[in-house]
Enzyme design. Structure first.
Site, PDB file in Angstrom:
ATOM      1  N   ASP A   1      21.735   3.642 -24.298  1.00 37.73           N
ATOM      2  CA  ASP A   1      23.040   3.507 -23.654  1.00 37.73           C
ATOM      3  C   ASP A   1      23.709   4.875 -23.666  1.00 37.73           C
ATOM      4  O   ASP A   1      23.948   5.444 -24.744  1.00 37.73           O
ATOM      5  CB  ASP A   1      23.898   2.482 -24.405  1.00 37.73           C
ATOM      6  CG  ASP A   1      25.088   1.998 -23.590  1.00 37.73           C
ATOM      7  OD1 ASP A   1      25.323   2.559 -22.499  1.00 37.73           O
ATOM      8  OD2 ASP A   1      25.785   1.077 -24.046  1.00 37.73           O
TER       9      ASP A   1
ATOM     10  N   ASP B   1      23.552   3.509 -16.629  1.00 41.32           N
ATOM     11  CA  ASP B   1      23.540   4.247 -17.889  1.00 41.32           C
ATOM     12  C   ASP B   1      22.913   3.469 -19.046  1.00 41.32           C
ATOM     13  O   ASP B   1      23.096   3.845 -20.207  1.00 41.32           O
ATOM     14  CB  ASP B   1      24.969   4.645 -18.275  1.00 41.32           C
ATOM     15  CG  ASP B   1      25.877   3.434 -18.491  1.00 41.32           C
ATOM     16  OD1 ASP B   1      25.604   2.377 -17.901  1.00 41.32           O
ATOM     17  OD2 ASP B   1      26.857   3.557 -19.242  1.00 41.32           O
ATOM     18  N   GLU B   2      22.166   2.414 -18.749  1.00 39.01           N
ATOM     19  CA  GLU B   2      21.675   1.554 -19.822  1.00 39.01           C
ATOM     20  C   GLU B   2      20.319   0.971 -19.433  1.00 39.01           C
ATOM     21  O   GLU B   2      20.107   0.573 -18.295  1.00 39.01           O
ATOM     22  CB  GLU B   2      22.686   0.426 -20.057  1.00 39.01           C
ATOM     23  CG  GLU B   2      22.382  -0.487 -21.211  1.00 39.01           C
ATOM     24  CD  GLU B   2      23.438  -1.561 -21.372  1.00 39.01           C
ATOM     25  OE1 GLU B   2      23.299  -2.364 -22.314  1.00 39.01           O
ATOM     26  OE2 GLU B   2      24.387  -1.617 -20.560  1.00 39.01           O
TER      27      GLU B   2
END
Length: 459
Positions: A11, A105-106
């Protein structure tokens, strides 16, 4: 459950805000809030410097401004976010071919599917170092034997850390956590558990499966009991199938003019169709979402005879669905989506023929014979383009013919203030103010985050 911690959850830390800080030397180490800047805007991401003041994602922007009035409030720049995301995902692909992206973003990564040379911890540390070198940004990583524990571990690792859940330590991690930590426990379930005196994950485990089934039902109760014990056998699934593609906008003031509603529906339909084509997909069901002045939200949908990615078809269907909804009291939000996605497009020849006929004869299709005809609507001109001042939004990238690259700090009363700096600058750049219609000032593409230091003496 695996006997070794080979499921990795990554993350990126405060991703949107971190990209803005990396792009703008003057904002490094300072509170930054990214999101919608209008009266009804919502926070997308807040930097850690802003979070200490209580600002968090999904908060009303007006509330955030009261909590942290000195923060930099910026519009999102999704183009550069996607560019950085592509770099990160490419680095993950070097570790393992089995990646399950959850957002820009993960992602989950199954290390067992790759060439796991060495300890998983060493692989994770090298990955974090590679991401920092390639983007200048930090990432938090959790390693565990299941997706549930890896996700929780990455949260514990924030910011810029690594947490490894070794076999046998699962309960030590889970027991003190609040029930909302577990997947599937939303506000309603949490309140149901609270009334039963269950506040932590340990208390869920202690309650036992029969009691949870009694409280929540068979499927939910059994699943929750297993998760509280750290049991989660869900695999990492690459290329998860996207079920729908949609876009929506919330308006600063309610839309009461039906012509404006129609214009916005057309605009959203075009954007939705562009995303469809960009993803190489088509869809059969067009969905329109309308949130009215009283917060009541209505959805209307229509299933086509064949999948399409044709903007004209999506637009025509969305407009027809919106016209069937009473919007006279005002509209806060509009959205257009397409579901029932496919990887191919079967052209609907009948729809195309009808569209061609309408273009050739605007009165066609409104009835036949000698019966009464519906009055033909005159073409509606789109709303006037906003003043140039409204187009200079805080955070936007610009370029000046004399001063070079910079970004908008703010605008108003006919003026726009720009800070001229690029990511490679060692010091904050200078600020200059121009008339909003200065011909020397134009929008620009975001500069790359990495590269050689800029030469000294920039304006």
């Amino acid at each position: 459950m695996r006997s070794t911690p080979t499921i990795l959850h990554l993350d990126m830390d405060a991703f949107f805000a971190a990209v803005e800080q990396a792009s703008k030397p003057s904002l490094r180490g300072k509170p930054v809030v990214v999101g919608g800047l209008g009266p009804r805007g919502v926070v997308a991401t807040a930097s850690y410097e802003a979070r200490v003041h209580g600002v968090h994602s999904a908060m009303a922007m007006a509330h955030a401004r009261r909590l942290c009035p000195n923060a930099a409030y910026l519009v999102p720049r999704f183009g550069i976010y996607r560019r950085i995301s592509d770099i990160v995902m490419a680095l993950l692909a070097e570790v393992s071919p089995l990646i399950e992206p959850l957002s820009l973003d993960e992602a989950f990564v199954d290390l067992e599917a790759g060439d796991l040379a060495g300890d998983p911890r060493a692989v994770a540390e090298r990955l974090r170092a590679d991401i920092r070198a390639a983007t200048g940004l930090t990432a938090s990583v959790g390693l565990a034997g299941s997706k549930l524990l890896a996700k929780i571990a990455s949260e514990q690792a924030k910011p810029d850390g690594l947490v490894v859940v070794e076999p046998g330590t699962e309960r030590a991690l889970l027991d003190p956590l609040p029930v909302r930590t577990l997947w599937g426990v939303g506000p309603a379930t949490a309140e149901h558990l609270r009334r039963a005196g269950i506040l932590t994950v340990a208390e869920i485990a202690q309650a036992g499966e029969p009691e949870l089934v009694r409280l929540l039902g068979k499927a939910h109760g059994s699943s929750l009991h297993a998760m509280a014990a750290g049991l989660d056998n869900r695999p990492v699934v690459a290329d998860r199938d996207v079920k729908s593609i949609s876009v929506e906008d919330t308006f600063d003031t309610d839309l009461t003019d039906r012509a404006r509603v129609r214009f916005e529906i057309d605009r959203l339909a075009d954007r939705c169709a562009q995303r469809l084509r960009g993803a190489g997909r088509s869809g059969r069901t067009v969905v329109v979402k309308i949130r009215r002045y009283d917060f009541s939200t209505l959805t209307r949908s229509e299933t086509l005879r064949a999948p399409t990615d044709d903007p004209a078809v999506v637009k025509e269907t969305a407009r027809r669905l919106a016209e069937a909804v009473d919007t006279t009291g005002g509209v806060r939000l509009l959205g257009v989506g397409v579901s029932g996605l496919a990887d191919f497009t079967q052209e609907d020849l009948f729809a195309q023929a009808a569209q061609s006929l309408r273009e050739a004869d605007p009165g066609a299709g409104q009835g036949g014979g000698s019966g009464p005809q519906a009055p033909q609507e005159l073409p509606v001109a789109p709303p006037p383009e906003p003043e140039r001042a409204e187009r200079w939004l805080p955070g936007q990238d610009v370029a000046h013919t004399e001063y070079g690259a910079g970004w908008v700090q703010g605008s108003g009363v006919g003026r726009v203030t720009v800070r001229f700096e690029v990511p490679a600058d060692r010091e904050p750049g200078r600020v200059r103010t121009f008339a909003v219609d200065d011909p020397a000032l134009s929008r620009a593409e975001p500069p790359a985050l990495t590269g050689p230091p800029a030469p000294a003496g920039r304006p």
